[in-house]
Design a protein around this motif. Structure first.
Motif, PDB file in Angstrom:
ATOM      1  N   HIS A   8       0.790  -1.241   0.000  1.00 15.58           N
ATOM      2  CA  HIS A   8       0.000   0.000   0.000  1.00 15.58           C
ATOM      3  C   HIS A   8       0.820   1.288   0.000  1.00 15.58           C
ATOM      4  CE1 HIS A   8      -0.191  -0.072   4.736  1.00 15.58           C
ATOM      5  NE2 HIS A   8       1.008  -0.318   4.258  1.00 15.58           N
TER       6      HIS A   8
ATOM      7  N   ASP B 199      -3.299  -2.298   8.494  1.00 13.79           N
ATOM      8  CA  ASP B 199      -1.847  -2.325   8.692  1.00 13.79           C
ATOM      9  C   ASP B 199      -1.493  -1.136   9.600  1.00 13.79           C
ATOM     10  OD1 ASP B 199       0.764  -3.498   6.968  1.00 13.79           O
ATOM     11  OD2 ASP B 199       1.076  -1.474   7.761  1.00 13.79           O
TER      12      ASP B 199
ATOM     13  N   HIS C 259       0.781   0.953   9.384  1.00 17.33           N
ATOM     14  CA  HIS C 259       1.234   2.122   8.632  1.00 17.33           C
ATOM     15  C   HIS C 259       0.097   2.657   7.756  1.00 17.33           C
ATOM     16  CE1 HIS C 259       4.859  -0.441   9.358  1.00 17.33           C
ATOM     17  NE2 HIS C 259       5.297   0.723   9.816  1.00 17.33           N
TER      18      HIS C 259
ATOM     19  N   ASP D 270       1.478  -5.812  11.708  1.00 14.61           N
ATOM     20  CA  ASP D 270       2.459  -4.946  12.378  1.00 14.61           C
ATOM     21  C   ASP D 270       1.891  -4.081  13.516  1.00 14.61           C
ATOM     22  OD1 ASP D 270       1.295  -3.531  10.313  1.00 14.61           O
ATOM     23  OD2 ASP D 270       3.152  -3.195   9.198  1.00 14.61           O
TER      24      ASP D 270
ATOM     25  N   GLY E 243       1.684  -5.995   6.189  1.00 15.46           N
ATOM     26  CA  GLY E 243       3.009  -5.995   6.801  1.00 15.46           C
ATOM     27  C   GLY E 243       3.089  -6.797   8.078  1.00 15.46           C
TER      28      GLY E 243
ATOM     29  N   TYR F 140       6.746  -7.655  10.815  1.00 16.52           N
ATOM     30  CA  TYR F 140       8.208  -7.652  10.867  1.00 16.52           C
ATOM     31  C   TYR F 140       8.682  -8.156  12.223  1.00 16.52           C
ATOM     32  CZ  TYR F 140       6.933  -4.724   7.007  1.00 16.52           C
ATOM     33  OH  TYR F 140       6.348  -4.273   5.859  1.00 16.52           O
TER      34      TYR F 140
HETATM   35 ZN   LIG Z   1       2.932  -1.881   7.672  1.00 16.31          ZN
END
Ligand SMILES: [Zn+2]
Length: 305
Positions: free
Chosen positions: A120, A158, A160, A235, A276, A278
């Motif tokens: 995105h 997400d 972000h 995330d 995402g 991580y």
């Molecule tokens: Zn993200």
């Protein structure tokens, strides 16, 4: 019929030793879904690489050519954050094909999940933040162009902001963009989605789920989409390396159940991407991503899709 899940072995390509993008998670997710009995092999669908003209429904010809041929300049490469290789270029296109296939299967079955996708942060003429081509935007344009749907809702959870999504569909009434993200996080410069909900650092499960419940039902009533894309990035998890929220596995699963139940019970088809996530502990990270498929499998049975 069972929940359609989309996977391609080429979702995983080698990256240089020590690279911080957790590439193996895509294959580990496929393997975990099978090993844990979340999915049977028959549920998996294999995407193909889309024609370049479909990618160009969103991206400029110059950018697509430069990326695919490996001629982007160093600055543009650095902004993407993934080292170019022919294999990665191929992987990028196959993953876009995966989200297109997810959308088509969601329209047929009511619900479908990719095991990748959610790029995105990609813009029409450049990539950013591990995102090269914008799979959700391309898939939106493809299904719209085929006449299968008119109105689309993108629910992006997400951690972000979906800045590329907001930018691409700015001023386009046929795609409603909703992003709920941590306010203090990448991208530094936010774009304006149709609805942005910026959350404070450290928000935990209950408050997060209550916030989502405040917006989601009204959003469906207001937009009445023909298709929903759901970016289920993990995330926002407390142990994520790049997120700044504090959701546990229970919170992530509760979030996915809330989205999928609310949308599906109201009769809206949902195409899911993993977004995402991580972490150094790839098994824990893979489990977090698998919560989407666990929730979707549950909802698929409950709603007898
Ligand atoms: Zn993200």
């Amino acid at each position: 019929m069972d929940l359609p899940i989309i996977y391609h072995p080429d979702y995983v390509v080698p990256l240089p030793e020590g690279h911080r993008f957790p590439m193996p998670k895509f294959r580990m997710l496929y393997e975990m879904l099978l090993a844990d009995g979340v999915a049977q092999i028959e549920q998996f669908h294999t995407p193909t690489q889309p024609l370049q003209e479909l990618i160009e429904l969103v991206h400029t010809t110059e950018y697509v050519n430069a990326y695919c041929q490996g001629t982007l300049d160093t600055k543009a490469q650095r902004r993407i954050g993934l080292p170019w290789s022919p294999a990665l270029a191929h992987r990028t296109c196959v993953a876009v094909g995966g989200t297109i296939l997810t959308a088509k299967l969601a329209l047929e079955s009511g619900l479908a999940c990719n095991t990748a996708g959610g790029t995105h942060h990609a813009f029409p003429n450049y990539g950013s933040g591990f995102c090269i081509f914008h799979d959700l935007a391309i898939a939106s344009r493809v299904v719209q162009q085929s006449g299968l749907v008119k109105k689309i809702l993108i629910i992006d959870l997400d951690v972000h902001q979906g800045d590329g999504t907001a930018f691409i569909f700015q001023g386009d009434d046929s795609v409603f963009t909703f992003s709920m993200h941590c306010e203090v996080n990448f991208p530094g410069t936010k774009q304006q989605s149709d609805l942005d909900v910026a959350l404070p650092i450290g928000m935990e499960d209950d408050e997060y789920l209550q916030t989502l419940a405040k917006y989601l039902p009204d959003l469906l009533t207001e937009v009445k989409p023909d298709l929903i894309f759901y970016d289920a990035g993990v995330d926002p998890h407390i142990d994520d390396k790049l997120g700044k929220l504090a959701l546990t596995n229970r919170g992530i699963y509760g979030r996915d159940m809330q989205v999928l139940t609310t949308c599906t019970k109201a009769g809206y088809p949902v195409a899911c991407v993993i977004g995402g996530g991580y972490a150094d502990d790839l098994t824990a990270l893979t489990y977090r991503h698998s919560l989407l498929h666990r929730a979707a499998g549950e909802v698929y049975q409950q709603c007898r899709l």
